[in-house]
Design a protein around this motif. Structure first.
Motif, mmCIF file in Angstrom:
data_model
loop_
_atom_site.group_PDB
_atom_site.id
_atom_site.type_symbol
_atom_site.label_atom_id
_atom_site.label_comp_id
_atom_site.label_asym_id
_atom_site.label_seq_id
_atom_site.Cartn_x
_atom_site.Cartn_y
_atom_site.Cartn_z
ATOM 1 N N PHE A 53 0.827 -1.208 0.000
ATOM 2 C CA PHE A 53 0.000 0.000 0.000
ATOM 3 C C PHE A 53 0.863 1.262 0.000
ATOM 4 O O PHE A 53 0.477 2.286 -0.558
ATOM 5 C CB PHE A 53 -0.951 -0.019 1.197
ATOM 6 C CG PHE A 53 -2.005 -1.087 1.090
ATOM 7 C CD1 PHE A 53 -3.152 -0.873 0.346
ATOM 8 C CD2 PHE A 53 -1.834 -2.307 1.699
ATOM 9 C CE1 PHE A 53 -4.125 -1.865 0.231
ATOM 10 C CE2 PHE A 53 -2.792 -3.311 1.589
ATOM 11 C CZ PHE A 53 -3.937 -3.085 0.841
ATOM 12 N N GLU A 54 2.031 1.186 0.607
ATOM 13 C CA GLU A 54 2.970 2.305 0.556
ATOM 14 C C GLU A 54 3.475 2.509 -0.874
ATOM 15 O O GLU A 54 3.642 3.643 -1.339
ATOM 16 C CB GLU A 54 4.145 2.043 1.507
ATOM 17 C CG GLU A 54 3.747 2.088 2.979
ATOM 18 C CD GLU A 54 4.843 1.576 3.886
ATOM 19 O OE1 GLU A 54 5.915 1.173 3.359
ATOM 20 O OE2 GLU A 54 4.633 1.548 5.118
ATOM 21 N N TYR A 67 0.756 4.134 -2.902
ATOM 22 C CA TYR A 67 0.643 5.558 -2.551
ATOM 23 C C TYR A 67 1.762 6.375 -3.207
ATOM 24 O O TYR A 67 1.512 7.420 -3.814
ATOM 25 C CB TYR A 67 0.694 5.719 -1.037
ATOM 26 C CG TYR A 67 0.627 7.160 -0.582
ATOM 27 C CD1 TYR A 67 -0.598 7.818 -0.465
ATOM 28 C CD2 TYR A 67 1.798 7.871 -0.270
ATOM 29 C CE1 TYR A 67 -0.653 9.141 -0.065
ATOM 30 C CE2 TYR A 67 1.753 9.192 0.133
ATOM 31 C CZ TYR A 67 0.521 9.823 0.240
ATOM 32 O OH TYR A 67 0.462 11.135 0.632
ATOM 33 N N SER A 68 2.982 5.878 -3.104
ATOM 34 C CA SER A 68 4.120 6.645 -3.621
ATOM 35 C C SER A 68 4.133 6.703 -5.142
ATOM 36 O O SER A 68 4.689 7.638 -5.733
ATOM 37 C CB SER A 68 5.440 6.042 -3.117
ATOM 38 O OG SER A 68 5.603 4.713 -3.588
ATOM 39 N N ARG A 120 1.310 6.739 -6.953
ATOM 40 C CA ARG A 120 0.045 7.360 -7.362
ATOM 41 C C ARG A 120 -0.817 6.415 -8.209
ATOM 42 O O ARG A 120 -1.309 6.782 -9.279
ATOM 43 C CB ARG A 120 0.319 8.647 -8.129
ATOM 44 C CG ARG A 120 1.080 9.678 -7.308
ATOM 45 C CD ARG A 120 1.354 10.928 -8.103
ATOM 46 N NE ARG A 120 2.089 11.911 -7.303
ATOM 47 C CZ ARG A 120 2.482 13.097 -7.744
ATOM 48 N NH1 ARG A 120 2.209 13.444 -9.007
ATOM 49 N NH2 ARG A 120 3.145 13.933 -6.967
ATOM 50 N N ARG A 169 -3.840 5.330 -7.850
ATOM 51 C CA ARG A 169 -5.155 5.477 -7.232
ATOM 52 C C ARG A 169 -6.249 4.709 -7.987
ATOM 53 O O ARG A 169 -7.171 4.179 -7.383
ATOM 54 C CB ARG A 169 -5.517 6.964 -7.158
ATOM 55 C CG ARG A 169 -6.847 7.263 -6.497
ATOM 56 C CD ARG A 169 -7.095 8.758 -6.438
ATOM 57 N NE ARG A 169 -6.086 9.434 -5.632
ATOM 58 C CZ ARG A 169 -6.152 9.566 -4.313
ATOM 59 N NH1 ARG A 169 -7.187 9.055 -3.656
ATOM 60 N NH2 ARG A 169 -5.199 10.202 -3.655
ATOM 61 N N CYS A 227 -0.175 2.297 6.273
ATOM 62 C CA CYS A 227 -0.499 3.256 5.210
ATOM 63 C C CYS A 227 -1.942 3.027 4.779
ATOM 64 O O CYS A 227 -2.319 1.912 4.401
ATOM 65 C CB CYS A 227 0.451 3.075 4.015
ATOM 66 S SG CYS A 227 0.113 4.160 2.611
ATOM 67 N N ILE A 266 -5.193 3.938 -0.914
ATOM 68 C CA ILE A 266 -5.764 4.980 -1.777
ATOM 69 C C ILE A 266 -6.270 4.395 -3.081
ATOM 70 O O ILE A 266 -6.906 5.088 -3.869
ATOM 71 C CB ILE A 266 -4.729 6.083 -2.085
ATOM 72 C CG1 ILE A 266 -3.573 5.509 -2.926
ATOM 73 C CG2 ILE A 266 -4.227 6.753 -0.833
ATOM 74 C CD1 ILE A 266 -2.723 6.558 -3.596
ATOM 75 N N ASN A 267 -5.975 3.100 -3.334
ATOM 76 C CA ASN A 267 -6.371 2.488 -4.595
ATOM 77 C C ASN A 267 -7.887 2.312 -4.663
ATOM 78 O O ASN A 267 -8.580 2.327 -3.644
ATOM 79 C CB ASN A 267 -5.681 1.131 -4.781
ATOM 80 C CG ASN A 267 -5.890 0.196 -3.610
ATOM 81 O OD1 ASN A 267 -5.360 0.433 -2.524
ATOM 82 N ND2 ASN A 267 -6.647 -0.866 -3.818
#
Length: 459
Positions: free
Chosen positions: A376-377, A380-381, A383, A385, A403, A406-407
């Protein structure tokens, strides 16, 4: 006793004929008829107790003669049935008990899905190690095999290793390869792996354990894992009558497992809803300024962006990964997709993109624990999403993510013996691969076939 004498007389007659062939085989119509008559007598003698399963399995197979086999008996699968092949030069030298054991040997190969499992580890281990590993893994359950058969004792002595009983094919391949590698350093690679001149001949007259399964390596394999599993299930259920060996019963039970919840149906449904952004097009006007012909309009970009995260902490086997990828690619083949593989234990080990199952790399041999947060990190890093995340794991890991996801969506697929996901909050759907439920086989199958065999045998 009369039946045994009848069988033995026919075997000796056929063997004498084969010996007279020398290097000029003469597969006459009469020879083939008598040879298959011998097989029927052998099959009929198995119609009792625990051998009944193997007899009913055999009558569903198409029987053929192949003189280029490096062993007495071999098998291959087609879309609708299994083929069983016999090399009369080697097979006719065996007693009736040894013949029955060899037929059971082939059925054990089929039931354990050795064809697919062997191909999944080819390249990781030598063909010699894999061939012997397959035989060692099943021969410990079969009595009265010919003396030349590989077993725990003679393979351990040959490669100076200590093989444990009741282990799977993959374990034996790994251990045998270790022994082979040690011998290579002392004796040279050609001693162990190279085929000699006699093995290049079309007619094989002696068993060669190192190449007994070459029929699989050099054949075209049109069946995927699910098709082969369905074929095995169908034939095994038709043969499942009366007493059968416990190890075979366990395999049948596993074959008849029905998904507790269909994660594949869920995946099919969710792919069509994935956000995929837009692409510019000259075929559509700009919606805000339709009179500006120089401006390009927008179309939905229907490319599914999927991340497949694999827990490689050691709990998931190469065979499971192969099955997972087969199912995933079968589902998404109708959808334009971009697939990213992330391999993770307690940290990200490898990230790469794939277009089909052939692009999947062998699982890394790692010793880390299981952590979900690194994936998940990474998302996030980078992007990511709009990506769908499919995370394959046995479910044993951390309880809280470090973390927040955000996906777009996350689907957890619990594999192997895992019961549940360790996370207190999954932030997505959690599915298991399967649950046990046994179906009853058709009790009338092969009845007519066995009647015909009885009539023929009594002539």
């Amino acid at each position: 006793m009369e039946e045994v004498n009848k069988f033995e007389d026919l075997r000796i007659k056929l063997l004498n004929e084969v010996i007279q062939w020398d290097n000029k085989p003469n597969l006459t119509k009469e020879f083939k008829e008598n040879f298959f008559k011998l097989l029927e007598l052998c099959t009929f003698s198995m119609m009792q107790d625990k051998d009944n399963f193997f007899a009913l399995f055999t009558v569903q197979m198409k029987r053929e003669i192949r003189l280029d086999l490096d062993t007495a008996v071999g098998n291959m699968a087609s879309l609708t049935h299994f083929n069983i092949y016999f090399n009369p030069y080697i097979f006719l030298q065996c007693s009736i008990e040894e013949m029955k054991a060899l037929i059971k040997h082939e059925i054990y190969h089929i039931m354990n899905n050795h064809l697919k499992r062997a191909k999944s580890i080819r390249g990781k281990y030598s063909s010699v190690a894999i061939s012997k590993a397959m035989d060692v893994s099943i021969n410990q359950y079969i009595d009265k095999l010919p003396a030349w058969s590989d077993n725990l004792t003679n393979v351990s002595l040959t490669y100076n290793i200590d093989l444990k009983p009741n282990e799977n094919m993959e374990y034996y391949a790994k251990e045998i390869q270790k022994g082979i590698d040690k011998l290579k350093s002392n004796k040279g690679k050609e001693i162990i792996e190279n085929r000699d001149d006699k093995n290049s001949k079309l007619v094989k007259k002696e068993h060669d354990s190192a190449h007994a399964h070459d029929l699989w390596w050099y054949s075209e394999d049109d069946l995927n894992l699910e098709q082969l599993k369905d074929l095995i299930k169908k034939v095994a259920n038709n043969a499942n009558k009366g007493k059968i060996p416990s190890e075979i019963q366990q395999i049948i039970d596993d074959l008849n497992k029905i998904p507790e919840i269909s994660w594949k149906d869920y995946l099919k449904k969710i792919i069509g809803t994935l956000p995929s952004g837009h692409k510019k097009t000259i075929t559509r006007k700009d919606r805000r300024q339709p009179y500006r012909l120089e401006l390009r309009g927008k179309l939905n970009n229907h490319i599914a962006q999927i991340i497949i995260a694999i827990d490689i902490s050691g709990s998931i086997t190469d065979g499971e990964i192969d099955q997972i990828m087969t199912e995933v690619f079968n589902i998404i083949k109708s959808y334009p997709s971009e697939i990213t593989i992330i391999e993770c234990d307690n940290q990200i080990r490898r990230v790469y993109k794939v277009k089909n199952k052939r692009d999947i790399r062998k699982k890394l041999d790692t010793r880390g624990g299981t952590s979900y947060s690194p994936v998940f990190e990474y998302i996030y890093s980078h992007r990511m999403r709009n990506h769908l995340l499919i995370y394959f794991t046995d479910g044993v890991g951390e309880k809280e993510l470090t973390c927040m996801p955000i996906n777009y969506k996350t689907l957890w697929v619990i594999t192997g013996k895992g019961e549940s996901l360790s996370l207190n909050n999954s932030y997505g759907e959690v599915k298991r691969l399967s649950n046990i439920k046994v179906e009853k086989p058709d009790p009338t199958y092969a009845k007519d076939t066995m009647k015909d065999m009885l009539v023929e045998w009594q002539k």
